[in-house]
Design an enzyme around this catalytic site. Sequence first.
Site, PDB file in Angstrom:
ATOM      1  N   LYS A 139       0.853  -1.192   0.000  1.00  0.00           N
ATOM      2  CA  LYS A 139       0.000   0.000   0.000  1.00  0.00           C
ATOM      3  C   LYS A 139       0.890   1.244   0.000  1.00  0.00           C
ATOM      4  CE  LYS A 139      -1.589   2.979   2.685  1.00  0.00           C
ATOM      5  NZ  LYS A 139      -1.665   4.149   1.805  1.00  0.00           N
TER       6      LYS A 139
ATOM      7  N   GLU B  92      10.059   1.983  10.438  1.00  0.00           N
ATOM      8  CA  GLU B  92      11.009   3.068  10.173  1.00  0.00           C
ATOM      9  C   GLU B  92      10.211   4.354  10.281  1.00  0.00           C
ATOM     10  OE1 GLU B  92      14.157   2.912   9.864  1.00  0.00           O
ATOM     11  OE2 GLU B  92      14.383   0.764   9.633  1.00  0.00           O
TER      12      GLU B  92
ATOM     13  N   CYS C 191      13.266  11.931   6.189  1.00  0.00           N
ATOM     14  CA  CYS C 191      13.359  11.409   7.558  1.00  0.00           C
ATOM     15  C   CYS C 191      14.701  11.785   8.161  1.00  0.00           C
ATOM     16  CB  CYS C 191      13.173   9.903   7.566  1.00  0.00           C
ATOM     17  SG  CYS C 191      14.203   9.069   6.357  1.00  0.00           S
TER      18      CYS C 191
ATOM     19  N   GLU D 126       9.026  16.459  15.364  1.00  0.00           N
ATOM     20  CA  GLU D 126       9.335  16.444  13.932  1.00  0.00           C
ATOM     21  C   GLU D 126       8.395  17.401  13.196  1.00  0.00           C
ATOM     22  OE1 GLU D 126       8.411  12.919  11.558  1.00  0.00           O
ATOM     23  OE2 GLU D 126      10.394  13.060  10.668  1.00  0.00           O
TER      24      GLU D 126
HETATM   25  P1  NAP Z   1       2.251   8.636   7.654  1.00  0.00           P
HETATM   26  O1  NAP Z   1       1.161   9.620   7.632  1.00  0.00           O
HETATM   27  O2  NAP Z   1       2.535   7.918   8.914  1.00  0.00           O
HETATM   28  O3  NAP Z   1       1.923   7.593   6.476  1.00  0.00           O
HETATM   29  C1  NAP Z   1       2.783   6.532   6.163  1.00  0.00           C
HETATM   30  C2  NAP Z   1       1.979   5.442   5.479  1.00  0.00           C
HETATM   31  O4  NAP Z   1       1.070   4.882   6.445  1.00  0.00           O
HETATM   32  C3  NAP Z   1       1.127   5.957   4.330  1.00  0.00           C
HETATM   33  O5  NAP Z   1       1.067   4.993   3.319  1.00  0.00           O
HETATM   34  C4  NAP Z   1      -0.224   6.118   5.011  1.00  0.00           C
HETATM   35  O6  NAP Z   1      -1.287   6.106   4.101  1.00  0.00           O
HETATM   36  C5  NAP Z   1      -0.237   4.906   5.899  1.00  0.00           C
HETATM   37  N1  NAP Z   1      -1.222   4.961   6.986  1.00  0.00           N
HETATM   38  C6  NAP Z   1      -1.726   6.053   7.603  1.00  0.00           C
HETATM   39  N2  NAP Z   1      -2.634   5.678   8.550  1.00  0.00           N
HETATM   40  C7  NAP Z   1      -2.695   4.321   8.515  1.00  0.00           C
HETATM   41  C8  NAP Z   1      -3.450   3.341   9.228  1.00  0.00           C
HETATM   42  N3  NAP Z   1      -4.321   3.676  10.185  1.00  0.00           N
HETATM   43  N4  NAP Z   1      -3.270   2.052   8.930  1.00  0.00           N
HETATM   44  C9  NAP Z   1      -2.387   1.675   7.969  1.00  0.00           C
HETATM   45  N5  NAP Z   1      -1.656   2.557   7.236  1.00  0.00           N
HETATM   46  C10 NAP Z   1      -1.795   3.862   7.526  1.00  0.00           C
HETATM   47  O7  NAP Z   1       3.630   9.288   7.202  1.00  0.00           O
HETATM   48  P2  NAP Z   1       3.882  10.233   5.957  1.00  0.00           P
HETATM   49  O8  NAP Z   1       3.414  11.602   6.283  1.00  0.00           O
HETATM   50  O9  NAP Z   1       3.389   9.579   4.712  1.00  0.00           O
HETATM   51  O10 NAP Z   1       5.478  10.211   5.881  1.00  0.00           O
HETATM   52  C11 NAP Z   1       6.281  11.079   6.589  1.00  0.00           C
HETATM   53  C12 NAP Z   1       6.864  10.388   7.803  1.00  0.00           C
HETATM   54  O11 NAP Z   1       7.633   9.260   7.375  1.00  0.00           O
HETATM   55  C13 NAP Z   1       7.816  11.255   8.588  1.00  0.00           C
HETATM   56  O12 NAP Z   1       7.572  11.078   9.946  1.00  0.00           O
HETATM   57  C14 NAP Z   1       9.185  10.706   8.207  1.00  0.00           C
HETATM   58  O13 NAP Z   1      10.192  10.942   9.157  1.00  0.00           O
HETATM   59  C15 NAP Z   1       8.881   9.261   8.048  1.00  0.00           C
HETATM   60  N6  NAP Z   1       9.889   8.577   7.235  1.00  0.00           N
HETATM   61  C16 NAP Z   1      10.763   7.763   7.878  1.00  0.00           C
HETATM   62  C17 NAP Z   1      11.770   7.121   7.163  1.00  0.00           C
HETATM   63  C18 NAP Z   1      12.743   6.214   7.863  1.00  0.00           C
HETATM   64  O14 NAP Z   1      13.393   5.426   7.194  1.00  0.00           O
HETATM   65  N7  NAP Z   1      12.872   6.286   9.178  1.00  0.00           N
HETATM   66  C19 NAP Z   1      11.854   7.299   5.775  1.00  0.00           C
HETATM   67  C20 NAP Z   1      10.928   8.140   5.144  1.00  0.00           C
HETATM   68  C21 NAP Z   1       9.937   8.773   5.896  1.00  0.00           C
HETATM   69  P3  NAP Z   1      -1.813   7.452   3.407  1.00  0.00           P
HETATM   70  O15 NAP Z   1      -0.728   8.454   3.429  1.00  0.00           O
HETATM   71  O16 NAP Z   1      -2.145   6.981   2.058  1.00  0.00           O
HETATM   72  O17 NAP Z   1      -3.013   7.861   4.186  1.00  0.00           O
END
Ligand code: NAP
Length: 502
Positions: free
Chosen positions: A183, A258, A292, A393
């Site tokens: 997904k 992650e 990130c 963050e």
């Molecule tokens: P996010 O809002 O947590 O979303 C991540 C993924 O989870 C998306 O595909 C999202 O879907 C999905 N998701 C959201 N709610 C969910 C639920 N209840 N059940 C299952 N899946 C769910 O994060 P983001 O805003 O996309 O990404 C930014 C974050 O990623 C930042 O915190 C960044 O630091 C982190 N990040 C970490 C790394 C690492 O390696 N540590 C690398 C890259 C990014 P939808 O968006 O489609 O709703």
Amino acid sequence: MTTQQANAQEVPLLKSYIGGQWVAGSTGELYPDINPATGELLANTSVAGAAEVDQAVQKAQDAFRQWRALPAPRRGEILFRAAQLIRERKEALAQLMSREMGKVLFEARGEVQEAIDEFFYMAGEGRRLFGFTTPSEMPDKFACCVRDPVGVVGLITPWNFPVAVPSWKLSPALIAGNTIVWKPAEDTPMVALEFARLLEEAGLPPGVVNVVLGPGPATGAPLVEHPGVRVIAFTGSTATGTFIATEGARRGKRVLLEMGGKNAITVMDDADLDLAVEGILWSAFGTSGQRCTAASRLIVHRKVVDELTERLVAEAPRLRIGNPLDEGTQIGPIVNQKQLERVHRYTGIGMEEGARLLCGGETYTEGDCAKGFFYRPTLFADVRPDMRIAQEEIFGPTAVMISVDSLEEAIAVNNDTPYGLSSSIYTRDINRAMRAARDLTTGIVYINHGTTGAEVHLPFGGTRGTGNGHREAAVQALDAFTEWKAIYVDYSGRLQRAQIDT
Ligand code: NAP
């Protein structure tokens, strides 16, 4: 724009990719895919729900028998072809990514290169996938350990690295013999589907990789809950990851997390300031701070804080903001309106907390940028380590400066956040550098280099609230997607009882 406002006409309709077929979502909902630089509607996503997730898991289960039986070197050949195809399509993928989530073109190309490197690397694992042998405690008995695939793996990935992050999960999971339901983020469905097409072209049998499209609650949650999915590999925010880990644990799943970061660059009084300024601008404002590993804290020795501030305040506003597809652009947009508002909210929080705004702190609306979601590079000074802007963050082009008097204080400040992804220190003193490498408690440490720039043959991941002990990339990535199987071969021809007949 909300789901309801999505314009159903005139733009492509994106469907999930299940068992090699394009499948419309049974929810009946559409989700808009918006170019964040222009506000243009690129496509609509037909939102998959629990029914499509179930269908995808079944296809993945069916495909698992055949895929795990294929010798790993043959699986490696398919991954190798995939790497070649990604290389051939590098420019097209980079441009699509740029349009869909706003990464400036030269960075987008770098991200695709990371996927190429990762697929080539994991293709090679097809001829290694090393286990080990070890002596048995009994005579005429052989003992060894091999890696087994786990089964169906659920991938949930974010929009900020829509090619590299999925590659870090897809390639180790595939080479190990697992099948996948993926997904991607709702903001980057087109890149994900391009990837699915490419993998099919590389020779991946139908059902080995399935892509279900839609937002987290509608599409991601049923994947986490599905009993047929043994592993969830997640990258995203700490809030979502913690929720997924809880739900996964209740169902006995392995969950690879992650998550967020609050990365810091320390600049000591003996640092090469020219180098440090370059590293800070790249790490804090590249991808508009939406990495990130973005450096959002600058821990600066008090003796050089004035000089460094002066240089950063001169340089940051000079970074060229604009359409990420223009070659000269250095700072692209924020991914969407909601995230733009969040970034700006943190500017307000910083000011309320008493930090001093040095530059930026507002949206950028010059020319055509008025149609998109742009924010000026933002710097705060006089920041205390316990302020919210120094702890939480923000995920935008905002960096905060904290003054310190010693290396020990810098290390303590660096380590004192809920996150632990990457840290960096600029110093010319080898003793200080080595002490920092030893005492910084993040998963990645850089010396005289910004906080961004991981390579695929080294493990990637973080401590504390950034992760849960797993690592992506390198050979360590295989640990998340395999089970160790211990095999004993008794060739004595008699009953030998371990621990008894010794
Ligand atoms: P996010 O809002 O947590 O979303 C991540 C993924 O989870 C998306 O595909 C999202 O879907 C999905 N998701 C959201 N709610 C969910 C639920 N209840 N059940 C299952 N899946 C769910 O994060 P983001 O805003 O996309 O990404 C930014 C974050 O990623 C930042 O915190 C960044 O630091 C982190 N990040 C970490 C790394 C690492 O390696 N540590 C690398 C890259 C990014 P939808 O968006 O489609 O709703």
